[in-house]
Design a protein around this motif. Structure first.
Motif, PDB file in Angstrom:
ATOM      1  N   ASP A 350       1.014  -1.200   0.038  1.00  9.36           N
ATOM      2  CA  ASP A 350      -0.004  -0.106   0.027  1.00  9.36           C
ATOM      3  C   ASP A 350       0.808   1.192   0.106  1.00  9.36           C
ATOM      4  O   ASP A 350       0.296   2.453  -0.748  1.00  9.36           O
ATOM      5  N   SER A 351       2.099   1.348   0.604  1.00  9.80           N
ATOM      6  CA  SER A 351       2.828   2.568   0.610  1.00  9.80           C
ATOM      7  C   SER A 351       3.358   2.820  -0.559  1.00  9.80           C
ATOM      8  O   SER A 351       3.848   3.776  -0.832  1.00  9.80           O
ATOM      9  N   VAL A 355      -0.914   8.547  -3.082  1.00  5.57           N
ATOM     10  CA  VAL A 355      -1.821   8.737  -2.384  1.00  5.57           C
ATOM     11  C   VAL A 355      -3.284   9.031  -3.081  1.00  5.57           C
ATOM     12  O   VAL A 355      -3.304   9.755  -4.047  1.00  5.57           O
ATOM     13  N   LYS A 358      -9.302   7.993  -1.222  1.00  6.92           N
ATOM     14  CA  LYS A 358      -9.810   6.997  -0.647  1.00  6.92           C
ATOM     15  C   LYS A 358      -8.741   6.784   0.899  1.00  6.92           C
ATOM     16  O   LYS A 358      -9.300   6.648   1.797  1.00  6.92           O
ATOM     17  N   SER A 359      -7.623   6.767   0.582  1.00  4.57           N
ATOM     18  CA  SER A 359      -6.701   6.415   1.691  1.00  4.57           C
ATOM     19  C   SER A 359      -6.591   7.753   2.664  1.00  4.57           C
ATOM     20  O   SER A 359      -6.613   7.604   3.905  1.00  4.57           O
ATOM     21  N   ARG A 362      -9.879   7.188   4.651  1.00  6.44           N
ATOM     22  CA  ARG A 362      -9.530   6.054   5.659  1.00  6.44           C
ATOM     23  C   ARG A 362      -8.727   6.784   6.916  1.00  6.44           C
ATOM     24  O   ARG A 362      -9.113   6.567   8.113  1.00  6.44           O
ATOM     25  N   VAL A 393      -2.926   2.786   9.330  1.00  5.90           N
ATOM     26  CA  VAL A 393      -3.273   3.310   8.204  1.00  5.90           C
ATOM     27  C   VAL A 393      -2.266   4.264   7.634  1.00  5.90           C
ATOM     28  O   VAL A 393      -2.197   4.432   6.362  1.00  5.90           O
ATOM     29  N   GLU A 394      -1.418   4.938   8.401  1.00  6.35           N
ATOM     30  CA  GLU A 394      -0.606   6.011   7.985  1.00  6.35           C
ATOM     31  C   GLU A 394       0.874   5.363   7.841  1.00  6.35           C
ATOM     32  O   GLU A 394       1.786   6.130   7.585  1.00  6.35           O
ATOM     33  N   SER A 396       2.079   4.560   4.969  1.00  5.96           N
ATOM     34  CA  SER A 396       2.748   5.248   3.870  1.00  5.96           C
ATOM     35  C   SER A 396       3.336   6.269   3.975  1.00  5.96           C
ATOM     36  O   SER A 396       2.867   7.197   4.555  1.00  5.96           O
ATOM     37  N   ALA A 399       1.310   9.341   2.503  1.00  2.00           N
ATOM     38  CA  ALA A 399       0.331   9.795   3.236  1.00  2.00           C
ATOM     39  C   ALA A 399       0.616  10.791   4.601  1.00  2.00           C
ATOM     40  O   ALA A 399       0.060  11.661   4.816  1.00  2.00           O
TER      41      ALA A 399
END
Length: 408
Positions: A350-351, A355, A358-359, A362, A393-394, A396, A399
């Motif tokens: 995902d990372s 970005v 959607k991300s 979340r 979630v973060e 990435s 993000a």
């Protein structure tokens, strides 16, 4: 394999046209047998859905069926009819049979013209080579815009044809006292002739007669030069530039859309393959086999340049971003037992993605939930668990960069 057969068939069609050889017949039968087998397999697998309008490949399916059927008629049915005609023609004692044979022979001659349908096999080559298919789809889409450019061209030629007919063909532009031969004015005698003459001048394909008439007209009436200069600027320069721009824009947008559709179609398969490769790469770090990865072991493995390059190649992201994701996961791991392998791999994948809205949604949802729990006096354990979820979630780096940008 089918793509190779189609390419070979396309090459052999050109050789067969120029070189006479008895062996072409047997090669053609072998290739046709392969095409018939391919069509039979498709019909067996898809059934009536092969001809259904709900099938997204209905156009290609109908084209494939037409190509194979026409080839069967040409190579198998027509020779049989030829033999039948000869048998009927030999029966000379039956007059009616002979006359019927002549009619049947004419029908066979018409069916032999269907041999040209084999050229359609080149279309199968377009379908087999995906980049070539994208190009053809782009050209077809560009034709929709070309139609309106052609309409504009016809309207412009029509207006210019009316002006040329009245000013030149009807001598309104020619001063009194200047005699111009009717042969010189013949290319502009009426509107259709004027339109065709101006079209050939615009495309640079004027005949010798038309070029001579225009040159002589310019000698007799020098003011005509300005009219032709204006016409050439507005037609050859402007209209052709518009045509080129429209075709290029439509082809670029259509090709890009095709690649996006292809990327979306293979997204899940690519993610599964990428996950499998990363699990195999980091699997050696899980010595206990409990599915947990120790952060210190991962950091030590990333210190190996070869291991780090393989990971960076799979994720298509630099080493420092991978280490940043790892640090975020280690900080969020409050149990001290290690990081789940599947969660670690998912965060890495995902990372590596850009970005998206959607991300960000979340992340905002997790932060909002955490704030509500803290405001309502939630326990430290639940707040700590929510913080862990936010960190997940973060994970990435992109993000976190987005958060910094929003904070600024």
């Amino acid at each position: 394999f089918i793509g190779f057969v189609i390419g070979l068939n396309a090459l052999l069609m050109g050789l067969e046209t120029d070189i006479e050889w008895v062996g072409w017949f047997y090669i053609e039968q072998a290739l046709l047998s392969i095409y018939v087998f391919e069509l039979a397999v498709l019909l067996k697998r898809q059934g009536l859905f092969f001809f259904s309008s709900q099938n997204p490949d209905i156009g290609w399916n109908m084209l494939d069926a037409a190509i194979v059927v026409s080839s069967v008629l040409d190579s198998w049915v027509v020779p049989f009819l030829d033999l039948l005609v000869k048998v009927m023609a030999d029966s000379a004692h039956h007059h009616h049979a002979a006359s019927d044979g002549i009619d049947l022979g004419q029908a066979v001659m018409l069916m032999r013209m269907a041999r040209l349908m084999r050229i359609l096999r080149l279309v199968k080559l377009v379908k087999a080579v995906r980049p070539l298919l994208f190009l053809v789809v782009g050209v077809v889409a560009a034709l929709q815009g070309v139609i309106w450019v052609l309409v504009l061209t016809i309207v412009s030629l029509y207006a210019a044809g009316i002006l040329a007919t009245r000013l030149i063909g009807q001598r309104l532009m020619i001063p009194h006292g200047i005699e111009v031969d009717d042969e010189i004015l013949m290319p502009f005698s009426n509107v259709p002739e004027s339109m065709f003459t101006l079209f050939r001048v615009m495309s640079g394909a004027a005949s010798d007669k038309e070029a001579f008439s225009i040159d002589e007209l310019m000698k007799e009436v020098p003011s005509v030069k300005f009219a032709f200069v204006f016409f050439m600027v507005t037609s050859s320069w402007t209209l052709l530039s518009i045509l080129t721009a429209v075709v290029s824009e439509n082809m670029i947008s259509t090709t890009q859309q095709q690649y996006e559709d292809l990327k979306l179609a293979v997204f899940e398969e690519d993610r599964i393959n990428q996950t499998k490769a990363l699990v195999e790469l980091f699997g050696d770090l899980d010595q206990s086999g409990d599915g947990l990865v120790d952060g210190a072991e991962v950091e030590e493995a990333m210190a190996n340049e070869e291991f780090a390059q393989k990971t960076a190649f799979l994720l298509k992201m630099p080493k420092r971003d991978i280490l940043s994701v790892l640090k975020t996961l280690i900080d969020a791991d409050t149990s001290g037992k290690g990081i789940q392998m599947t969660h670690f791999v998912d965060c890495l994948i995902d990372s590596s993605c850009p970005v998206t809205e959607k991300s960000i949604m979340r992340l905002e949802s997790r932060l909002g939930d955490l704030q509500r729990r803290l405001a309502s006096g939630g326990t430290g354990q639940s707040a700590e668990g929510d913080a862990t979820k936010v960190a997940e979630v973060e994970c990435s780096p992109q993000a976190r960069g987005q958060q910094d940008h929003q904070g600024a």
